[in-house]
Design a protein around this motif. Structure first.
Motif, PDB file in Angstrom:
ATOM      1  N   LEU A 133       0.844  -1.176   0.000  1.00 43.29           N
ATOM      2  CA  LEU A 133       0.000   0.000   0.000  1.00 43.29           C
ATOM      3  C   LEU A 133       0.886   1.235   0.000  1.00 43.29           C
ATOM      4  O   LEU A 133       1.917   1.269   0.671  1.00 43.29           O
ATOM      5  N   SER A 134       0.461   2.247  -0.728  1.00 48.75           N
ATOM      6  CA  SER A 134       1.224   3.491  -0.738  1.00 48.75           C
ATOM      7  C   SER A 134       1.084   4.188   0.609  1.00 48.75           C
ATOM      8  O   SER A 134       0.150   3.931   1.376  1.00 48.75           O
ATOM      9  N   ASN A 194      -1.967   6.304   5.276  1.00 47.35           N
ATOM     10  CA  ASN A 194      -2.348   7.472   6.067  1.00 47.35           C
ATOM     11  C   ASN A 194      -3.853   7.711   6.032  1.00 47.35           C
ATOM     12  O   ASN A 194      -4.452   8.079   7.046  1.00 47.35           O
ATOM     13  N   ASP A 195      -4.478   7.501   4.871  1.00 44.69           N
ATOM     14  CA  ASP A 195      -5.938   7.639   4.771  1.00 44.69           C
ATOM     15  C   ASP A 195      -6.644   6.619   5.664  1.00 44.69           C
ATOM     16  O   ASP A 195      -7.629   6.936   6.334  1.00 44.69           O
ATOM     17  N   LEU A 196      -6.153   5.374   5.681  1.00 43.44           N
ATOM     18  CA  LEU A 196      -6.748   4.339   6.529  1.00 43.44           C
ATOM     19  C   LEU A 196      -6.577   4.664   8.006  1.00 43.44           C
ATOM     20  O   LEU A 196      -7.500   4.480   8.806  1.00 43.44           O
ATOM     21  N   ALA A 226      -9.030   6.462  13.015  1.00 43.73           N
ATOM     22  CA  ALA A 226      -8.973   7.380  14.151  1.00 43.73           C
ATOM     23  C   ALA A 226     -10.305   8.072  14.383  1.00 43.73           C
ATOM     24  O   ALA A 226     -10.663   8.375  15.521  1.00 43.73           O
ATOM     25  N   GLU A 227     -11.072   8.312  13.322  1.00 40.71           N
ATOM     26  CA  GLU A 227     -12.348   9.021  13.475  1.00 40.71           C
ATOM     27  C   GLU A 227     -13.539   8.076  13.606  1.00 40.71           C
ATOM     28  O   GLU A 227     -14.661   8.513  13.789  1.00 40.71           O
ATOM     29  N   THR A 228     -13.302   6.774  13.527  1.00 37.94           N
ATOM     30  CA  THR A 228     -14.373   5.793  13.628  1.00 37.94           C
ATOM     31  C   THR A 228     -14.648   5.460  15.089  1.00 37.94           C
ATOM     32  O   THR A 228     -13.738   5.195  15.853  1.00 37.94           O
ATOM     33  N   GLU A 229     -15.923   5.489  15.450  1.00 34.48           N
ATOM     34  CA  GLU A 229     -16.319   5.147  16.818  1.00 34.48           C
ATOM     35  C   GLU A 229     -16.344   3.626  16.983  1.00 34.48           C
ATOM     36  O   GLU A 229     -16.788   2.912  16.081  1.00 34.48           O
ATOM     37  N   PRO A 230     -15.867   3.131  18.115  1.00 30.31           N
ATOM     38  CA  PRO A 230     -15.943   1.680  18.348  1.00 30.31           C
ATOM     39  C   PRO A 230     -17.399   1.218  18.453  1.00 30.31           C
ATOM     40  O   PRO A 230     -18.261   1.963  18.891  1.00 30.31           O
TER      41      PRO A 230
END
Length: 82
Positions: free
Chosen positions: A42-43, A48-50, A55-59
Motif C-alpha cells: 500500500l502506498s 495514512n488515509d486508513l 482514528a475518526e471511527t467510533e468503536p
C-alpha cells in the motif's frame, strides 16, 4: 506447546536469524519463494488515509451490531473443496 512463527521477508538477506524463543530447540525451517503478486503493498497515502479513517471511527459495542443472514446458505462441501 509453542505456536509456530511465520514471517514474510520482502527482501531476503544472505542470513536469517532464528527468533529468540525458538533458539536451542529442534525446529523446521522452510524457505518458500512467494510470487510477487502475493505481496500486496500500500502506498503511504493509502496507509495514512486508513489511519485517519480508523482514528475518526467510533468503536461498536457488542449489542449495537446485527447481521441479517436471511436467505444465506452455507454449503460445507463447497467450502471444504476450496
Amino acid at each position: 506447546m509453542m505456536q509456530p512463527v511465520r514471517k514474510i521477508i520482502h527482501d531476503a538477506p544472505d542470513m536469517v536469524s532464528v527468533p529468540a524463543e525458538l533458539r536451542h530447540q529442534c525446529i523446521e525451517v522452510i524457505f518458500w519463494p512467494l510470487e510477487e503478486t502475493t505481496q500486496p503493498t500500500l502506498s503511504d497515502d493509502v496507509i495514512n488515509d486508513l489511519r485517519a479513517l480508523l482514528a475518526e471511527t467510533e468503536p461498536v459495542e457488542p449489542g449495537d451490531f446485527s447481521l441479517d443472514l436471511t436467505g444465506f446458505h452455507f454449503d460445507r462441501e463447497e467450502a471444504n473443496a476450496r
